[in-house]
Design a protein around this motif. Structure first.
Motif, short mmCIF file in Angstrom:
data_model
loop_
_atom_site.label_atom_id
_atom_site.label_comp_id
_atom_site.label_asym_id
_atom_site.label_seq_id
_atom_site.Cartn_x
_atom_site.Cartn_y
_atom_site.Cartn_z
N LEU A 19 4.13 10.35 -3.43
CA LEU A 19 3.89 10.91 -2.11
C LEU A 19 4.34 12.36 -2.04
CD1 LEU A 19 4.91 7.97 0.24
CD2 LEU A 19 2.62 8.81 -0.22
N CYS A 20 5.46 12.67 -2.69
CA CYS A 20 5.94 14.05 -2.71
C CYS A 20 4.95 14.97 -3.40
CB CYS A 20 7.30 14.13 -3.42
SG CYS A 20 8.67 13.48 -2.46
N LEU A 131 10.08 11.18 3.80
CA LEU A 131 9.29 10.01 3.43
C LEU A 131 10.13 8.79 3.04
CD1 LEU A 131 6.52 11.76 1.32
CD2 LEU A 131 6.38 11.00 3.69
N TYR A 134 10.01 5.18 4.61
CA TYR A 134 8.79 4.39 4.50
C TYR A 134 8.69 3.62 3.18
CZ TYR A 134 7.75 7.36 8.43
OH TYR A 134 7.83 8.01 9.64
N VAL A 189 1.45 6.41 5.02
CA VAL A 189 1.11 7.75 5.48
C VAL A 189 0.70 7.70 6.95
CG1 VAL A 189 -0.59 9.62 5.27
CG2 VAL A 189 0.48 8.68 3.22
N ALA A 192 3.74 7.30 9.03
CA ALA A 192 4.47 8.57 9.13
C ALA A 192 3.83 9.48 10.17
CB ALA A 192 4.51 9.26 7.77
#
Length: 230
Positions: A19-20, A131, A134, A189, A192
């Motif tokens: 994700l980063c 993040l 999550y 996502v 978020a």
């Protein structure tokens, strides 16, 4: 919930890394590409205004540090690069990096001189923190998709299996595994975005990027996490 959090010590870090990489590629320049030596890492699409502001802060930091050390900015950059090169060479000797990885990092730094690496590191840390909440649900969804409990998934990852190998043992195809992981990430996502951690526009861009770059998930499902570190 306690058991789900435990699982991240093994697999969660890599999911967070993915994700980063995606978030950073779209909004904070390429993340981790130089450290992993992955030429396929996504490239930046930062706006000119954001890039200009980042460059200005970088120059301000360099000038301030140079003034404090009573040297020119050029000398500061030269000495900093030389010192970093020495450290990378030592890491190769110690077996912490391969020569190709060290060379890739040096090339990356040469292409982005100054303090861009420092700024990207700060951005990466911020993204990780954003993040992190999550991850528990993300691991739980993947475990469910594999017809396993989180503890069972954790045990198999600790035993040295990749997500792909675990899926094969569960009679789940590579394409099905890809869908399981992709859907889980996209769900988080969206969460978020709903929570205001990221904007809806950013969430849409991340999901589009994942759809266009399936190799990111392919790398993830083929990695080993036995030690619990990336």
């Amino acid at each position: 919930m306690k058991h789900m959090k435990k699982a991240f010590l093994i697999g969660g870090g890599a999911l967070l890394l993915l994700l980063c990489i995606v978030f950073g590629a779209l909004f904070a320049r390429p993340l981790l590409a130089s450290a992993t030596g992955q030429s396929g890492s996504p490239q930046a699409t930062a706006t000119p205004g954001a890039a200009s502001k980042s460059g200005a802060y970088c120059q301000q930091w360099l000038q301030d540090l140079a003034n404090r050390l009573h040297v020119s900015v050029a000398t500061l950059r030269q000495d900093s690069n030389a010192a970093l090169s020495d450290v990378l060479d030592q890491m190769v000797k110690d077996g912490k990096l391969t020569q190709s990885e060290a060379s890739a990092i040096k090339q990356r730094l040469a292409a982005h001189p100054g303090c861009s690496a420092l700024l990207n590191g700060a951005k990466r840390a911020a993204i990780r923190q954003q993040l992190k909440p999550y991850l528990p649900d993300l691991a739980n969804q993947i475990a469910q998709g594999l017809h396993l409990s989180v503890d069972q998934l954790k045990a198999q990852l600790q035993a040295g299996k990749t997500l792909k190998q675990i899926a094969e043992a569960q009679h789940i195809s590579a394409s099905q595994l890809h869908t399981i992981v992709l859907n889980a990430i996209e769900h988080e996502v969206d969460r978020a975005a709903q929570a205001g951690t990221i904007t809806q526009q950013q969430a849409s861009a991340i999901k589009q990027y994942l759809q266009k770059h399936p190799a990111l998930i392919t790398r993830l499902v083929n990695r080993h996490f036995k030690s619990g570190t990336l």
